[in-house]
Design an enzyme around this catalytic site. Structure first.
Site, PDB file in Angstrom:
ATOM      1  CE  LYS A 118      23.459  58.827  56.599  1.00 33.41           C
ATOM      2  NZ  LYS A 118      22.630  58.352  57.744  1.00 33.41           N
TER       3      LYS A 118
ATOM      4  CG  ASP B 225      18.887  56.313  52.193  1.00 32.88           C
ATOM      5  OD1 ASP B 225      19.804  57.122  51.988  1.00 32.88           O
ATOM      6  OD2 ASP B 225      19.048  55.214  52.754  1.00 32.88           O
TER       7      ASP B 225
HETATM    8  O1  MRU Z   1      22.457  55.654  57.188  1.00 37.08           O
HETATM    9  P1  MRU Z   1      23.113  55.056  55.984  1.00 37.08           P
HETATM   10  O2  MRU Z   1      24.590  54.946  56.087  1.00 37.08           O
HETATM   11  O3  MRU Z   1      22.464  53.749  55.562  1.00 37.08           O
HETATM   12  O4  MRU Z   1      22.795  56.104  54.847  1.00 37.08           O
HETATM   13  C1  MRU Z   1      23.196  55.808  53.551  1.00 37.08           C
HETATM   14  C2  MRU Z   1      22.938  56.863  52.590  1.00 37.08           C
HETATM   15  O5  MRU Z   1      22.361  57.881  52.872  1.00 37.08           O
HETATM   16  C3  MRU Z   1      23.356  56.569  51.200  1.00 37.08           C
HETATM   17  O6  MRU Z   1      23.703  57.730  50.542  1.00 37.08           O
HETATM   18  C4  MRU Z   1      22.150  55.931  50.513  1.00 37.08           C
HETATM   19  O7  MRU Z   1      21.744  54.786  51.222  1.00 37.08           O
HETATM   20  C5  MRU Z   1      22.436  55.561  49.142  1.00 37.08           C
HETATM   21  S1  MRU Z   1      23.519  54.179  49.121  1.00 37.08           S
HETATM   22  C6  MRU Z   1      23.676  53.555  47.651  1.00 37.08           C
END
Ligand code: MRU
Length: 346
Positions: free
Chosen positions: A239, A228
């Site tokens: 995550k 992220d």
């Molecule tokens: O909370 P989320 O579901 O938006 O978290 C998503 C993640 O952590 C993904 O691994 C990250 O956004 C990379 S997606 C290409």
């Protein structure tokens, strides 16, 4: 604006539609999104989620509103509201900055549409480039492991880490994938498992606490995860649960790769300690909620109703635990990152 289609986002005749990811895999329901407040709600509820998809969705809505004649000043305010919708995924902030540049030009509506279309097309291309670089690392017959959902649902294209895994599968490498269910919101169990079924990727779903056992048994050859936000020194937020996988991978000497487009890099963060980490609702940890087969949305609580909860949505993995950074421009080692490659890319 062109009609654009991705797995979780589409624009049709001037309206933005979002595939409600909270209802997958039981229901595939597209929701029309006509206001900024509505999109902010969708992002906060994780109906729209995944770092690149959030950023693209926000830009598409701004562009459509510009096309509908909304004033420049209003759009600039809208952009700031959208920027604050989720704090960790930096793609949203980077894409909003691009849109603000477009909105500052004389013919702001045309520029905003062109900018959103270009960002959409760029994300599709970046995903393909990451997939090509990452799939080249995968050897025949490997068992891979991934966390959360990083596929087409999370981007405008084929995904980041899951895009790599899918290309390796398409190349006939006979891979098998372990999919972490990804507590508390089960993006692995609900979304990655669903995408694997659509794509024909051989997978098995595991609870997050089973990865250690698999690595100890030699049943994981390589890990690919998304990000992220990547700090200037290569630390990255993803995550929650990603960091523990990285620690396990180092202990068991299994290569651990982070896959992300350069739009996920934030040079304003010198290291991972300053990446803002979103705290989410206590109810996600006290129990679980989701769409059941009968199509109603239920919540099941197993903890005491008022149990105190710590619920960070992301954790930070230090660069020292990463084997390689798979970006759209190539695969980078710890040495590359230490010598400042990210600073040249962004
Ligand atoms: O909370 P989320 O579901 O938006 O978290 C998503 C993640 O952590 C993904 O691994 C990250 O956004 C990379 S997606 C290409």
């Amino acid at each position: 604006m062109q009609n654009l289609t991705a797995l979780s986002l589409k624009t049709t005749d001037g309206t933005l539609y979002v595939l409600d990811q909270t209802l997958l895999p039981q229901q595939q329901q597209w929701r029309a999104c006509r206001s900024v407040a509505q999109l902010v709600g969708m992002i906060k509820q994780l109906q729209l989620r995944g770092a690149p998809a959030i950023g693209i969705g926000a830009c598409l809505l701004l562009a459509l509103r510009a096309e509908q004649g909304v004033s420049r000043q209003q759009l600039q305010q809208d952009a700031e509201i959208l920027r604050a919708a989720r704090p960790t995924a930096v793609n949203l902030m980077n894409n909003i900055d691009s849109m603000l540049h477009a909105l500052a030009t004389p013919d702001y509506a045309t520029a905003a549409v062109a900018c959103a279309e270009a960002l959409f097309a760029e994300d599709v291309a970046l995903c393909q480039q990451m997939a090509a670089h990452g799939a080249a690392l995968v050897q025949p017959d490997e068992q891979l492991l991934t966390h959360c959902n990083t596929g087409g649902l999370a981007t405008a294209g084929v995904g980041t880490a899951l895009g790599v895994i899918n290309l390796a599968h398409q190349q006939g490498k006979n891979i098998r994938l372990w999919v972490d269910e990804t507590r508390p919101l089960l993006q692995g169990g609900r979304l990655t498992a669903w995408e694997c079924q659509q794509l024909g990727i051989p997978y098995q779903l595991i609870c997050d606490n089973m990865a250690a056992m698999l690595m100890a048994r030699g049943q994981v050859d390589r890990l690919f995860v998304g990000a992220d936000r990547i700090a200037a020194n290569g630390d990255f937020a993803n995550k929650v649960g990603t960091y523990s996988l990285a620690v396990l991978a180092q202990y068991h000497q299994v290569p651990f790769y982070v896959v992300a487009p350069h739009t996920t890099v934030d040079l304003n963060c010198p290291d991972g300690s300053v990446i803002p980490i979103e705290q989410r609702d206590a109810s996600e940890v006290r129990g679980v909620c989701g769409a059941f087969v009968q199509t109603t949305f239920h919540q099941i609580i197993w903890a005491p109703q008022d149990a105190p909860v710590f619920n960070p949505a992301f954790d930070v993995t230090p660069a020292s635990l990463v084997t390689g950074w798979v970006l759209d421009t190539g695969v980078y080692s710890q040495q590359d990152i230490a010598s400042g490659v990210l600073q040249q890319l962004v």
